[in-house]
Design a protein around this motif. Structure first.
Motif, PDB file in Angstrom:
ATOM      1  N   LEU A  93       0.850  -1.177   0.000  1.00 14.86           N
ATOM      2  CA  LEU A  93       0.000   0.000   0.000  1.00 14.86           C
ATOM      3  C   LEU A  93       0.892   1.236   0.000  1.00 14.86           C
ATOM      4  CD1 LEU A  93      -2.742   1.349   0.186  1.00 14.86           C
ATOM      5  CD2 LEU A  93      -2.684   1.008   2.668  1.00 14.86           C
ATOM      6  N   ARG A  94       0.777   2.029  -1.043  1.00 18.97           N
ATOM      7  CA  ARG A  94       1.611   3.224  -1.208  1.00 18.97           C
ATOM      8  C   ARG A  94       0.841   4.428  -0.673  1.00 18.97           C
ATOM      9  NH1 ARG A  94       2.379   3.281  -7.407  1.00 18.97           N
ATOM     10  NH2 ARG A  94       0.120   3.060  -7.154  1.00 18.97           N
ATOM     11  N   ILE A  95       1.376   5.009   0.397  1.00 23.02           N
ATOM     12  CA  ILE A  95       0.691   6.098   1.084  1.00 23.02           C
ATOM     13  C   ILE A  95       1.564   7.345   1.061  1.00 23.02           C
ATOM     14  CG2 ILE A  95      -0.259   6.878   3.286  1.00 23.02           C
ATOM     15  CD1 ILE A  95      -0.767   3.956   3.983  1.00 23.02           C
ATOM     16  N   GLY A  96       0.951   8.455   0.716  1.00 22.73           N
ATOM     17  CA  GLY A  96       1.617   9.747   0.831  1.00 22.73           C
ATOM     18  C   GLY A  96       1.197  10.415   2.128  1.00 22.73           C
ATOM     19  N   LEU A  97       2.154  10.845   2.930  1.00 24.73           N
ATOM     20  CA  LEU A  97       1.879  11.487   4.217  1.00 24.73           C
ATOM     21  C   LEU A  97       2.490  12.881   4.222  1.00 24.73           C
ATOM     22  CD1 LEU A  97       0.936  11.428   7.198  1.00 24.73           C
ATOM     23  CD2 LEU A  97       3.139  10.380   7.759  1.00 24.73           C
ATOM     24  N   THR A  98       1.662  13.877   4.469  1.00 20.71           N
ATOM     25  CA  THR A  98       2.165  15.240   4.487  1.00 20.71           C
ATOM     26  C   THR A  98       2.938  15.545   5.765  1.00 20.71           C
ATOM     27  OG1 THR A  98       1.523  17.580   4.434  1.00 20.71           O
ATOM     28  CG2 THR A  98      -0.027  16.056   5.435  1.00 20.71           C
ATOM     29  N   HIS A  99       3.965  16.410   5.648  1.00 17.73           N
ATOM     30  CA  HIS A  99       4.672  16.897   6.830  1.00 17.73           C
ATOM     31  C   HIS A  99       3.709  17.592   7.787  1.00 17.73           C
ATOM     32  CE1 HIS A  99       8.544  16.087   5.042  1.00 17.73           C
ATOM     33  NE2 HIS A  99       8.273  16.841   3.998  1.00 17.73           N
ATOM     34  N   LEU A 100       2.666  18.190   7.238  1.00 15.62           N
ATOM     35  CA  LEU A 100       1.760  19.022   8.023  1.00 15.62           C
ATOM     36  C   LEU A 100       1.006  18.236   9.089  1.00 15.62           C
ATOM     37  CD1 LEU A 100       0.539  21.866   8.340  1.00 15.62           C
ATOM     38  CD2 LEU A 100      -1.175  21.229   6.631  1.00 15.62           C
ATOM     39  N   PHE A 101       0.728  16.953   8.825  1.00 18.29           N
ATOM     40  CA  PHE A 101      -0.094  16.164   9.749  1.00 18.29           C
ATOM     41  C   PHE A 101       0.562  14.825  10.105  1.00 18.29           C
ATOM     42  CE2 PHE A 101      -3.535  18.589   7.437  1.00 18.29           C
ATOM     43  CZ  PHE A 101      -3.813  19.447   8.485  1.00 18.29           C
ATOM     44  N   GLN A 102       1.870  14.821  10.299  1.00 21.83           N
ATOM     45  CA  GLN A 102       2.553  13.570  10.631  1.00 21.83           C
ATOM     46  C   GLN A 102       2.045  12.982  11.940  1.00 21.83           C
ATOM     47  OE1 GLN A 102       6.844  14.969   9.074  1.00 21.83           O
ATOM     48  NE2 GLN A 102       6.875  12.975  10.016  1.00 21.83           N
ATOM     49  N   ASN A 103       1.929  13.802  12.978  1.00 21.86           N
ATOM     50  CA  ASN A 103       1.452  13.299  14.263  1.00 21.86           C
ATOM     51  C   ASN A 103      -0.030  12.977  14.210  1.00 21.86           C
ATOM     52  OD1 ASN A 103       3.950  13.475  15.507  1.00 21.86           O
ATOM     53  ND2 ASN A 103       3.613  15.565  16.206  1.00 21.86           N
ATOM     54  N   TYR A 104      -0.787  13.757  13.488  1.00 17.84           N
ATOM     55  CA  TYR A 104      -2.233  13.544  13.395  1.00 17.84           C
ATOM     56  C   TYR A 104      -2.540  12.166  12.822  1.00 17.84           C
ATOM     57  CZ  TYR A 104      -7.126  14.245  12.084  1.00 17.84           C
ATOM     58  OH  TYR A 104      -8.487  14.112  11.938  1.00 17.84           O
ATOM     59  N   PHE A 105      -1.833  11.790  11.745  1.00 15.67           N
ATOM     60  CA  PHE A 105      -2.137  10.531  11.071  1.00 15.67           C
ATOM     61  C   PHE A 105      -1.330   9.346  11.606  1.00 15.67           C
ATOM     62  CE2 PHE A 105      -3.754  13.325   7.595  1.00 15.67           C
ATOM     63  CZ  PHE A 105      -5.044  12.782   7.535  1.00 15.67           C
ATOM     64  N   LYS A 106      -0.413   9.592  12.545  1.00  9.36           N
ATOM     65  CA  LYS A 106       0.398   8.490  13.071  1.00  9.36           C
ATOM     66  C   LYS A 106      -0.445   7.373  13.660  1.00  9.36           C
ATOM     67  CE  LYS A 106       2.982   9.257  16.699  1.00  9.36           C
ATOM     68  NZ  LYS A 106       4.114   9.704  17.549  1.00  9.36           N
ATOM     69  N   PRO A 107      -1.469   7.666  14.480  1.00 10.54           N
ATOM     70  CA  PRO A 107      -2.281   6.558  15.024  1.00 10.54           C
ATOM     71  C   PRO A 107      -2.940   5.717  13.931  1.00 10.54           C
ATOM     72  CG  PRO A 107      -2.699   8.589  16.226  1.00 10.54           C
ATOM     73  CD  PRO A 107      -1.889   8.965  15.025  1.00 10.54           C
TER      74      PRO A 107
END
Length: 301
Positions: A93-107
């Motif tokens: 699964l190829r996921i793009g994660l923004t620097h802006l919400f790294q902690n938000y999406f970590k869980p």
């Protein structure tokens, strides 16, 4: 050169005789002799000389043997990896994660790994604008980013906006405010603000709120990553910033106050984004339907 002939040649070198090599290969001696003769004729070079009852390689034969061993190893490795890839059951699964919400999406990402360990997560951490391009180029399956300003061609699942907090150097504001800090009064401080790598975004919205309130602001730096801003501030940069609350841990900022602001502009909108033609990823959607955003569970902290 025929690969089978090369394998026969190596076996003769290793066994030291045609007859012994034929026994190991479980074939008759005449056909094996014929294959070696054909190889010598193809190369126009003698590969063996007889030393008593044993065949030994010529210089050309020894060179060929070393090279063929390398080739055969590469062929075997290639065949093994091809079979491994063909039989691999792991989903990528190829996921793009923004620097802006790294902690938000970590869980979300940690829970995804916990529930589906057979899914290999390929995560690219970039600016939201770059990840939008990656989506369009089919380099990633989904993007966890700031909601795009232009949503044509995208399907967006937008979460609740993340509140803004102000991070203010204690040297600029010695006493911690007992109530939310007035947004417009932040204009008195030198500001380090987030800025997208390309196009307009939250930076322009935040400045527009100052302008509408009749305040001039002094932006001394524009940075694409919240983590970089916080690191530089804690390193001694006397300034203030406005960041999504999810990305700020006050316990790690000994030289700064972290305060709510009022009024709090709603500018940070985390979203799961995919192209309109792509399907939603079921594993991710299952977690979201069960109540994401949520806090980290104990087993994945």
């Amino acid at each position: 050169m025929d690969l089978k002939r090369l394998k026969y040649f190596c076996k003769v070198v290793e066994q030291g005789s045609i007859s012994q090599a034929a026994r190991v290969l479980n074939m008759a001696q005449p056909p094996l002799s014929k294959r070696i003769q054909e190889l010598e004729e193809e190369l126009n070079a003698p590969l063996f000389v007889r030393n008593g009852n044993r065949l030994e390689t010529t210089d050309a034969g020894y060179y060929l043997y070393r090279k063929v061993c390398e080739i055969l190893r590469q062929v075997e490795d290639t065949a093994r990896e091809t079979t491994k890839i063909s039989n691999r059951e792991t989903q990528i699964l190829r996921i793009g994660l923004t620097h802006l919400f790294q902690n938000y999406f970590k869980p979300l990402l940690l829970e995804l790994h916990r529930r589906y360990p057979e899914v290999e997560l390929n995560i690219s951490v970039l600016d939201s604008s770059h990840l939008e391009s990656h989506l369009n180029d089919s380099l990633i399956d989904i993007a966890l980013i700031q909601k795009p300003r232009k949503t044509e061609g995208y399907d967006c699942l937008v979460f609740s906006p993340v509140p803004i907090v102000a991070v203010i150097a204690k040297k600029l504001l010695p006493e911690v405010p007992q109530s939310p800090f007035p947004y417009l009064e932040l204009s008195q401080f030198p500001l380090v603000l987030l800025h997208r790598a390309r196009d307009a975004g939250t930076y322009e919205i935040l400045l527009d709120h100052f302008r509408k309130g009749g305040k001039e602001q002094r932006v001394i730096m524009q940075v694409t990553q919240p983590g970089v801003i916080l690191d530089w501030l804690e390193s001694g940069l006397e300034a203030a910033t406005l960041l999504p609350a999810s990305e700020v841990d006050a316990r790690k900022l000994s030289h700064f106050h972290v305060v709510d602001v009022f009024p709090s502009p709603m500018v940070f909108f985390p979203a799961l984004v995919k192209t309109s033609m792509a399907p939603y990823t079921q594993e991710v959607m299952d977690i979201i339907k069960e109540g994401f955003p949520f806090k980290l569970s104990k087993e994945i902290k």
